[in-house]
Design an enzyme around this catalytic site. Sequence first.
Site: not given
Length: 312
Positions: A6, A32, A50, A140, A144
Site C-alpha cells: 500500500g 501497491d 495485490d 471500516y 479495524k
Amino acid sequence: RILIIGASGQIGTELTAYLRSKHGSHKVIASDIKEGNQELMESGPFEILDAMDYNAIQDVVIRHEITDVYLMAAMLSATAEKFPMKAWNLNMNSLFHVLNLAKDNKIEKIFWPSSIAVFGPTTPKTNTPQRTIMEPSTVYGISKQTGERWCEYYFNKYGVDVRSIRYPGLISYKTMPGGGTTDYAVDIYHKALKHNKYICFLNAETTLPMMFMDDAIQATVNIMEADESDIHVRNSYNLAGLSFNPEEITASIQKHLPDFSIEYEADFRQEIADSWPQSIDDTEARKDWGWEHKVSLDEMTGIMLKNLKDQY
Ligand code: VAH
C-alpha cells in the site's frame, strides 16, 4: 529488508520516503496495486502487488528477503460505506495473509494500522481511554476492530510480533485525499488556495482527533523500533495529537488567507464522523514507547499552505 504494502497511499507514500532516507532505498521495497507518485517510483524498488493475493505477497517476501512488513493497504471509511464487502475483503484478507506469513516464520515483524474508527457512538467521546466500549457503526471501523482482535490473537497464540496504532485523521500535502471522512481537513487547504472558499461536508462543530503526517510517521517508526518487551498493548495503541473542528481549522487558515470562507453542506459522512470520538487518551503509548506529538494546528496550517501554494 522492509516491504511496504500500500506504498502508493496517503500514509504509505510518506512512510516509504522516510524509511528509505533512514535505511537506504535498496532496503525498502514499495508495493501497491497501482503505481504511486513520481518521487515514490523514482526513489527505489517497486512491485505491483495485490494485497489480497497470498502467493503474490509470499513471492515478493521470498525474492526480496523481507523481514519487516508494513501493511498500509485498506479501504477507508467513506468509500467502505459504498462497497462494504470489497472493503471487508481487502482490509481483512490482506491482514490474514501477512499474519500467516509471520506465523510460518517467513517474516519477523509486522506493522498494521488501526484507527480511531474502532470507536463507536457508545464510546466516551472525550479523552477516549485505551480500553473502553467499542461498538463501531461503520464498515471500516468494524474491519479495524476485528483486525485488532486477530493481531492480539496471533501474538498470544503464535508469538507473532505485530504492532499497531489507532491513527487519528491524518493531514499531509504529498498525496490527495483518499476516501476518508477526515479528509475534509486535507481538501480544505487545496480549496482555500484554489478558490479561497470551501464547501465542507461536515458541520462546523464536528470535532475529530487529527494529526499532521510527520507525527504519525514518527510514531510508526517509534513503535517498530521499540524493544518487544516494551510493547504491552497487542491489539492497538491509542494515539493522540490534535483535536479540531471545521470552524477551528478555518480560523487557522484565515490567519494566512483572511478572505477565505467556508460553507457547510453535511452529507453521509456526517453520520460517520458523529460516531467517532472527539479526543483520545494516549497515555499508554507515551509510557510504553516514548510517544509525543509535535506539530500544532497553526504549525500544520503553515506547512500545508507553504507546500501547496505553488500548485495553485
Ligand atoms: C478515514 N482517515 O477517515 C481515515 C481514518 C480516523 C479516520 O481512519 O477513514
